[in-house]
Design a protein around this motif. Structure first.
Motif, PDB file in Angstrom:
ATOM      1  N   LEU A 195       5.119 -15.748  -0.687  1.00 37.58           N
ATOM      2  CA  LEU A 195       3.687 -16.794  -0.946  1.00 37.58           C
ATOM      3  C   LEU A 195       4.567 -18.672  -1.381  1.00 37.58           C
ATOM      4  O   LEU A 195       4.150 -19.486   0.044  1.00 37.58           O
ATOM      5  N   LEU A 196       5.620 -18.403  -1.313  1.00 38.17           N
ATOM      6  CA  LEU A 196       5.991 -19.966  -2.062  1.00 38.17           C
ATOM      7  C   LEU A 196       6.491 -19.719  -0.996  1.00 38.17           C
ATOM      8  O   LEU A 196       7.080 -21.460  -0.567  1.00 38.17           O
ATOM      9  N   PHE A 197       7.211 -19.435  -0.357  1.00 36.87           N
ATOM     10  CA  PHE A 197       8.299 -20.131   0.703  1.00 36.87           C
ATOM     11  C   PHE A 197       7.690 -21.215   1.773  1.00 36.87           C
ATOM     12  O   PHE A 197       8.129 -21.966   2.627  1.00 36.87           O
ATOM     13  N   PHE A 198       6.571 -20.864   2.164  1.00 36.93           N
ATOM     14  CA  PHE A 198       5.693 -21.815   2.776  1.00 36.93           C
ATOM     15  C   PHE A 198       5.004 -23.090   2.861  1.00 36.93           C
ATOM     16  O   PHE A 198       4.916 -23.864   3.301  1.00 36.93           O
ATOM     17  N   ALA A 199       5.521 -22.596   1.554  1.00 37.10           N
ATOM     18  CA  ALA A 199       5.615 -24.742   0.445  1.00 37.10           C
ATOM     19  C   ALA A 199       6.359 -25.282   1.191  1.00 37.10           C
ATOM     20  O   ALA A 199       6.094 -26.306   0.833  1.00 37.10           O
ATOM     21  N   PHE A 200       7.818 -24.770   1.223  1.00 37.87           N
ATOM     22  CA  PHE A 200       8.418 -25.393   1.650  1.00 37.87           C
ATOM     23  C   PHE A 200       9.089 -25.418   3.260  1.00 37.87           C
ATOM     24  O   PHE A 200       9.331 -26.218   3.574  1.00 37.87           O
ATOM     25  N   THR A 201       7.944 -25.442   3.711  1.00 37.33           N
ATOM     26  CA  THR A 201       8.588 -25.359   5.016  1.00 37.33           C
ATOM     27  C   THR A 201       8.420 -26.563   6.221  1.00 37.33           C
ATOM     28  O   THR A 201       8.528 -26.128   7.648  1.00 37.33           O
ATOM     29  N   GLY A 202       8.243 -27.561   5.542  1.00 37.09           N
ATOM     30  CA  GLY A 202       7.723 -28.657   6.054  1.00 37.09           C
ATOM     31  C   GLY A 202       8.724 -29.652   6.638  1.00 37.09           C
ATOM     32  O   GLY A 202       9.243 -30.509   7.827  1.00 37.09           O
ATOM     33  N   TYR A 203      10.433 -29.270   6.189  1.00 36.56           N
ATOM     34  CA  TYR A 203      11.235 -30.201   6.289  1.00 36.56           C
ATOM     35  C   TYR A 203      11.972 -29.889   7.735  1.00 36.56           C
ATOM     36  O   TYR A 203      12.697 -30.775   8.765  1.00 36.56           O
ATOM     37  N   ALA A 204      11.515 -28.717   8.641  1.00 31.98           N
ATOM     38  CA  ALA A 204      12.052 -28.594  10.030  1.00 31.98           C
ATOM     39  C   ALA A 204      11.614 -29.839  10.584  1.00 31.98           C
ATOM     40  O   ALA A 204      11.709 -29.760  12.021  1.00 31.98           O
ATOM     41  N   ARG A 205      10.481 -30.509  10.052  1.00 35.60           N
ATOM     42  CA  ARG A 205       9.649 -32.002  10.527  1.00 35.60           C
ATOM     43  C   ARG A 205      10.898 -32.816  11.764  1.00 35.60           C
ATOM     44  O   ARG A 205      10.311 -33.486  12.363  1.00 35.60           O
ATOM     45  N   ILE A 206      12.017 -33.067  10.925  1.00 35.27           N
ATOM     46  CA  ILE A 206      12.501 -34.267  10.281  1.00 35.27           C
ATOM     47  C   ILE A 206      13.867 -33.282  11.956  1.00 35.27           C
ATOM     48  O   ILE A 206      13.969 -34.778  13.104  1.00 35.27           O
ATOM     49  N   ALA A 207      14.047 -32.400  12.124  1.00 35.22           N
ATOM     50  CA  ALA A 207      14.572 -31.806  12.784  1.00 35.22           C
ATOM     51  C   ALA A 207      13.853 -31.573  14.608  1.00 35.22           C
ATOM     52  O   ALA A 207      14.402 -32.171  15.551  1.00 35.22           O
TER      53      ALA A 207
END
Length: 421
Positions: A195-207
Motif C-alpha cells: 500500500l505504502l509503495f504508492f506513496a513514493f511513486t512520484g520521483y520518476a516524474r523527474i525522469a
C-alpha cells in the motif's frame, strides 16, 4: 524520434526545480490518506512496511536516475523500454503511465476540492476542483520555468505544514501507542508495504521531464536521490508522530488521519495548517501530473504511438501545448464524472508494471553506463513483481484489460500513420 522542424523543449529546470517537482509528485494522497489504511492492516508495524516500500522505491529511483542520466529525453521509462528492451515493452510503459496518472489526477483534483472547501466554504468542493484543473493547466501552458516556480511555492507550503505537525506532535508521543507493535504479523507488514509503495511513486516524474532539466547527467541523479531520501525521512517522522499521538486504531478509522492527529494537538492553528498543507499537497501532485502526462504524450507522439500532433512544441513557450490542453480536458472530465473506480484500481497494477520495466531497462544497460551496479535494479524488479502479484485478481485483470485497449489504439494509429517512427 524528435521532429526536426520543431524548436524543441528548453533545459531550464535547475536541481532545486527538479527536486521540487519530485517532492510535489510524491507528497500527496499517500501521506495524507494511505497511512491510515496501512495502519489498519498492520498496526504500528506499518512503519516497517513503510521502510520496506522505501527501500524498493529507492532501488527503482536509482534505476530511473542512471537511465535518465544516459537518455535525458521526455518520456522516461517509455524511452528506456524502446531503446533497451523492445518497442512493445516501451509502448506498454508509456500507456501504463498515462492510464495510472490520468486516473490518479482525477482523484487528486476531487481531494483538493474537499480539503479547500474546509478552508473557504463559499462554493461547492467540485467548483474548487474544476478551478484548480483549469488554473494548473494554464500554469503549465506558459512555460516549464513558471510551472516550476509555482510548484516550489506549493511544495514549500506543504513541507512547512508537515514539519509543523511533526515538531508539534513529538512532545505528545506516547510509547504505549506502539504496543502491540505487529498484531497482524509479517502478512500485515507485507500488505502495508504494498500500500505504502504508492506513496513514493512520484520521483520518476523527474525522469519523465528529463529533456527540460539543465545538465541532466549530473542534475537528475542528484534530484532523484534527494527527493526519495527526503520523502522517506519525512514519512517516517510523520508516521511516528501519528502513531504516538492517536494510535493506529484511530488512524485506521479515519479517511484523513493527519487531520485527526492535528485535532488532538494543542499547537496554535494546527488543524488549519494541516488542512492548508493537504490542499497544497493535492495541488502539487496535480501540477506534476499535468507536467508528466503531457511530456509522455510528446514522447509517444514522436514515435507515432499516439497521433503525431502531440509532438508539437509551442513556438513561444516551448512546451507540448497540445498534450497539456488534452491532459487538462481529460482530467476535468474524469473529475466531473467522479473518476471510474475500476480505472483507479487497475492503475495500481499498471504503475507496478511500469516500474518493473524501468528496472528491466536498467538491468539491460551496458556496464559502462551503469552508475549503481546490477543488484539495485534486480532488487527493484523483484519488489515490483512481488507487489504486483499480491494484488487482488480483479485488479490484475483490469490492468491487463486496459493494456490490451492501449495496444488496440496503437494498432489503429499505426494504420492511419502508415510510416511509424
Amino acid at each position: 524520434m524528435k521532429n526536426p522542424n520543431d524548436k524543441g523543449l528548453v533545459r531550464s529546470l535547475t536541481l532545486i526545480d527538479a527536486v521540487g517537482i519530485g517532492l510535489g509528485a510524491i507528497i500527496g494522497a499517500g501521506i495524507f490518506v494511505v497511512t491510515g489504511i496501512a495502519a489498519g492492516v498492520s498496526g504500528p508495524a506499518f512503519i516497517i512496511g513503510l521502510l520496506i516500500a522505501g527501500v524498493i522505491a529507492t532501488c527503482n529511483a536509482l534505476s530511473s536516475a542512471q537511465l535518465a542520466a544516459i537518455y535525458p529525453e521526455s518520456g522516461g521509462t517509455y524511452e528506456y523500454g524502446y531503446i533497451l528492451v523492445n518497442p512493445t515493452v516501451g509502448f506498454s510503459a508509456g500507456w501504463m503511465f498515462l492510464i495510472s496518472k490520468l486516473a490518479a489526477a482525477g482523484v487528486v483534483a476531487i481531494g483538493f476540492g474537499s480539503y479547500f472547501y474546509q478552508l473557504v466554504p463559499i462554493a461547492s468542493p467540485m467548483s474548487f476542483s474544476v478551478l484548480a484543473i483549469i488554473g494548473l493547466t494554464l500554469a503549465n501552458y506558459f512555460g516549464i520555468k513558471k510551472a516550476g516556480i509555482l510548484n516550489l511555492v506549493i511544495v514549500s507550503v506543504t513541507l512547512v505544514s508537515l514539519l509543523y505537525l511533526v515538531f508539534s506532535g513529538l512532545p505528545q508521543v506516547k510509547a504505549e501507542n506502539f504496543k502491540p507493535f505487529a498484531p497482524f504479523g509479517i502478512t500485515g507488514i507485507a500488505e502495508a508495504a504494498a500500500l505504502l509503495f504508492f506513496a513514493f511513486t512520484g520521483y520518476a516524474r523527474i525522469a519523465t521531464l528529463a529533456e527540460e532539466v539543465s545538465e541532466p547527467k549530473k542534475t537528475i541523479p542528484k534530484a532523484i536521490i534527494i527527493t526519495i531520501i527526503t520523502a522517506i525521512v519525512l514519512y517516517v517522522a510523520i508516521s511516528i508522530v501519528a502513531i504516538g499521538v492517536i494510535g493506529t486504531e484511530h488512524m485506521a478509522s479515519s479517511t484523513s488521519p493527519l487531520q485527526v492527529v492535528a485535532d488532538a494537538l494543542s499547537a496554535p492553528a494546527i488543524s488549519t495548517v494541516i488542512t492548508i498543507g493537504a490542499s497544497t499537497a493535492m495541488l502539487g501532485v496535480l501540477l506534476s501530473q499535468i507536467l508528466g502526462i503531457s511530456r509522455m504524450m510528446l514522447a509517444m507522439g514522436r514515435r507515432h504511438d499516439l497521433p503525431p500532433v502531440f509532438q508539437r512544441v509551442h513556438s513561444r513557450y516551448r512546451i507540448p501545448h497540445i498534450g497539456i490542453l488534452l491532459t487538462g480536458i481529460v482530467i476535468l472530465l474524469l473529475t466531473l464524472l467522479g473518476s471510474f473506480e475500476f480505472i483507479v484500481r487497475a492503475a495500481t497494477f499498471t504503475i507496478l508494471l511500469y516500474y518493473s520495466i524501468t528496472n528491466i531497462a536498467a538491468i539491460k544497460q551496458p556496464k559502462k553506463d551503469r552508475m549503481y551496479g546490477k543488484l539495485i535494479p534486480i532488487v527493484g524488479l523483484i519488489g515490483c513483481l512481488a507487489m504486483s502479484i499480491s494484488l487482488p485478481l480483479n485488479v490484475i485483470i483490469s490492468g491487463i484489460g486496459l493494456l490490451v485497449v492501449g495496444f488496440i489504439i496503437r494498432f489503429v494509429i499505426h494504420k492511419i500513420y502508415s510510416n511509424p517512427k
